[in-house]
Design an enzyme around this catalytic site. Sequence first.
Site, PDB file in Angstrom:
ATOM      1  N   SER A  38     102.044  39.672 -38.335  1.00 13.00           N
ATOM      2  CA  SER A  38     102.067  40.945 -37.608  1.00 13.00           C
ATOM      3  C   SER A  38     101.592  40.766 -36.163  1.00 13.00           C
ATOM      4  O   SER A  38     102.042  41.481 -35.263  1.00 13.00           O
ATOM      5  CB  SER A  38     101.228  42.004 -38.323  1.00 13.00           C
ATOM      6  OG  SER A  38      99.854  41.703 -38.261  1.00 13.00           O
ATOM      7  N   ARG A  90      93.840  15.734 -40.729  1.00 15.88           N
ATOM      8  CA  ARG A  90      93.968  16.865 -39.796  1.00 15.88           C
ATOM      9  C   ARG A  90      94.485  16.383 -38.448  1.00 15.88           C
ATOM     10  O   ARG A  90      95.245  17.071 -37.770  1.00 15.88           O
ATOM     11  CB  ARG A  90      92.608  17.542 -39.613  1.00 15.88           C
ATOM     12  CG  ARG A  90      92.132  18.320 -40.825  1.00 15.88           C
ATOM     13  CD  ARG A  90      90.878  19.127 -40.495  1.00 15.88           C
ATOM     14  NE  ARG A  90      90.282  19.663 -41.705  1.00 15.88           N
ATOM     15  CZ  ARG A  90      90.693  20.761 -42.342  1.00 15.88           C
ATOM     16  NH1 ARG A  90      91.684  21.462 -41.852  1.00 15.88           N
ATOM     17  NH2 ARG A  90      90.083  21.154 -43.446  1.00 15.88           N
ATOM     18  N   MET A 115      95.377  29.575 -40.098  1.00 20.57           N
ATOM     19  CA  MET A 115      94.261  29.434 -41.038  1.00 20.57           C
ATOM     20  C   MET A 115      93.901  27.971 -41.295  1.00 20.57           C
ATOM     21  O   MET A 115      93.479  27.614 -42.400  1.00 20.57           O
ATOM     22  CB  MET A 115      94.598  30.158 -42.352  1.00 20.57           C
ATOM     23  CG  MET A 115      94.952  31.622 -42.176  1.00 20.57           C
ATOM     24  SD  MET A 115      93.781  32.586 -41.205  1.00 20.57           S
ATOM     25  CE  MET A 115      92.634  33.033 -42.482  1.00 20.57           C
ATOM     26  N   ARG A 116      94.067  27.118 -40.282  1.00 23.57           N
ATOM     27  CA  ARG A 116      93.666  25.713 -40.395  1.00 23.57           C
ATOM     28  C   ARG A 116      92.636  25.388 -39.320  1.00 23.57           C
ATOM     29  O   ARG A 116      92.728  25.908 -38.194  1.00 23.57           O
ATOM     30  CB  ARG A 116      94.865  24.773 -40.185  1.00 23.57           C
ATOM     31  CG  ARG A 116      96.050  25.014 -41.080  1.00 23.57           C
ATOM     32  CD  ARG A 116      95.801  24.707 -42.524  1.00 23.57           C
ATOM     33  NE  ARG A 116      95.310  23.345 -42.762  1.00 23.57           N
ATOM     34  CZ  ARG A 116      94.777  22.936 -43.917  1.00 23.57           C
ATOM     35  NH1 ARG A 116      94.631  23.787 -44.914  1.00 23.57           N
ATOM     36  NH2 ARG A 116      94.382  21.697 -44.064  1.00 23.57           N
ATOM     37  N   ASN A 132      92.785  32.256 -29.723  1.00 27.83           N
ATOM     38  CA  ASN A 132      92.703  32.591 -31.152  1.00 27.83           C
ATOM     39  C   ASN A 132      92.334  34.059 -31.320  1.00 27.83           C
ATOM     40  O   ASN A 132      91.607  34.621 -30.492  1.00 27.83           O
ATOM     41  CB  ASN A 132      91.622  31.727 -31.817  1.00 27.83           C
ATOM     42  CG  ASN A 132      91.508  31.994 -33.312  1.00 27.83           C
ATOM     43  OD1 ASN A 132      92.514  32.051 -34.027  1.00 27.83           O
ATOM     44  ND2 ASN A 132      90.288  32.167 -33.808  1.00 27.83           N
ATOM     45  N   HIS A 134      90.550  36.664 -34.145  1.00 27.71           N
ATOM     46  CA  HIS A 134      89.708  36.616 -35.339  1.00 27.71           C
ATOM     47  C   HIS A 134      89.294  38.044 -35.706  1.00 27.71           C
ATOM     48  O   HIS A 134      88.914  38.824 -34.830  1.00 27.71           O
ATOM     49  CB  HIS A 134      88.465  35.762 -35.059  1.00 27.71           C
ATOM     50  CG  HIS A 134      87.612  35.566 -36.276  1.00 27.71           C
ATOM     51  ND1 HIS A 134      87.965  34.712 -37.297  1.00 27.71           N
ATOM     52  CD2 HIS A 134      86.442  36.147 -36.647  1.00 27.71           C
ATOM     53  CE1 HIS A 134      87.038  34.759 -38.236  1.00 27.71           C
ATOM     54  NE2 HIS A 134      86.114  35.629 -37.870  1.00 27.71           N
ATOM     55  N   GLU A 199      93.950  44.596 -33.205  1.00 22.33           N
ATOM     56  CA  GLU A 199      94.396  43.237 -32.871  1.00 22.33           C
ATOM     57  C   GLU A 199      95.718  43.285 -32.102  1.00 22.33           C
ATOM     58  O   GLU A 199      95.902  42.557 -31.117  1.00 22.33           O
ATOM     59  CB  GLU A 199      94.592  42.406 -34.149  1.00 22.33           C
ATOM     60  CG  GLU A 199      93.311  42.058 -34.862  1.00 22.33           C
ATOM     61  CD  GLU A 199      93.519  41.098 -36.032  1.00 22.33           C
ATOM     62  OE1 GLU A 199      92.553  40.448 -36.420  1.00 22.33           O
ATOM     63  OE2 GLU A 199      94.643  40.998 -36.551  1.00 22.33           O
TER      64      GLU A 199
HETATM   65  C1  GAR Z   1      94.626  38.482 -38.542  1.00 22.64           C
HETATM   66  O1  GAR Z   1      93.836  39.554 -38.976  1.00 22.64           O
HETATM   67  C2  GAR Z   1      93.804  37.464 -37.799  1.00 22.64           C
HETATM   68  O2  GAR Z   1      92.739  38.037 -37.105  1.00 22.64           O
HETATM   69  C3  GAR Z   1      93.314  36.599 -38.935  1.00 22.64           C
HETATM   70  O3  GAR Z   1      94.412  36.473 -39.783  1.00 22.64           O
HETATM   71  C4  GAR Z   1      95.174  37.688 -39.723  1.00 22.64           C
HETATM   72  C5  GAR Z   1      96.628  37.326 -39.541  1.00 22.64           C
HETATM   73  O4  GAR Z   1      97.433  38.465 -39.652  1.00 22.64           O
HETATM   74  N1  GAR Z   1      92.857  35.334 -38.454  1.00 22.64           N
HETATM   75  C6  GAR Z   1      91.819  34.698 -38.977  1.00 22.64           C
HETATM   76  O5  GAR Z   1      91.181  35.107 -39.910  1.00 22.64           O
HETATM   77  C7  GAR Z   1      91.487  33.365 -38.297  1.00 22.64           C
HETATM   78  N2  GAR Z   1      90.182  32.953 -38.637  1.00 22.64           N
HETATM   79  P1  GAR Z   1      98.975  38.413 -39.282  1.00 22.64           P
HETATM   80  O6  GAR Z   1      99.574  37.214 -40.014  1.00 22.64           O
HETATM   81  O7  GAR Z   1      99.529  39.696 -39.799  1.00 22.64           O
HETATM   82  O8  GAR Z   1      99.112  38.295 -37.795  1.00 22.64           O
END
Ligand code: GAR
Length: 213
Positions: A38, A90, A115-116, A132, A134, A199
């Site tokens: 998203s 990694r 998420m890596r 990034n 978060h 976000e």
């Molecule tokens: C988001 O809420 C982002 O902040 C989080 O993953 C989600 C992805 O949503 N990121 C983390 O947690 C990173 N540590 P999306 O796939 O709908 O954009």
Amino acid sequence: MTLGLDSTVSLVAPSISKRLLSPSQPLKLGIMASGSGSNFEAIAQAIADEQLNAQIQVLIYNNPLAKAAIRATNRGVEAVLLNHRDYGSREAFDGEIVKTLQQYDVDWVIMAGWMRLVTPVLIDAFTDKIINIHPSLLPSFKGINAVEQALASGVKITGCTVHLVCLEVDSGPILIQAAVPVLPEDTVETLHARIQIQEHIILPQAITLAAQG
Ligand code: GAR
């Protein structure tokens, strides 16, 4: 400022947006995503709406089931699957990411739900050019399950943060944050949904802000 319990409040984004100047040349973005995408969509829409002067060169995704790939295809953006399970370390994985980003002539790397953990291989190839997002008000609730952590802690306000990436996880200079009240009846899903609304506003703004240096 008092936060009403019945609404989602962005403390920073509106004041920042008035001061944002579009870069004269479109920013060349490489987006990395692991999930629903998203935030990818929010960036693509901000570009389409001429709120963000950028073009998305490529989407890199690491999870074959990531819906972000479908969103990219629908937007005419090339989606490249780099599955971390196919690499021995990694560093080797990040090396392939760097190669791909360079092949697509990317200037700015956006981790939009990536998420890596990342290594110096990626960070050193794009110094101060990795962003990034978060789902917490950093430095609170780093790592995975940030929304669960916020609910479990009993905080009354959480939110989201866009920051430049450095080696330490969920650290680095903060570009923009938005605050979101935690409601008494919130579940992880309802709270995360309201955080994501913020976000989608602050991530495109933060990209412009970062590009301004
Ligand atoms: C988001 O809420 C982002 O902040 C989080 O993953 C989600 C992805 O949503 N990121 C983390 O947690 C990173 N540590 P999306 O796939 O709908 O954009």
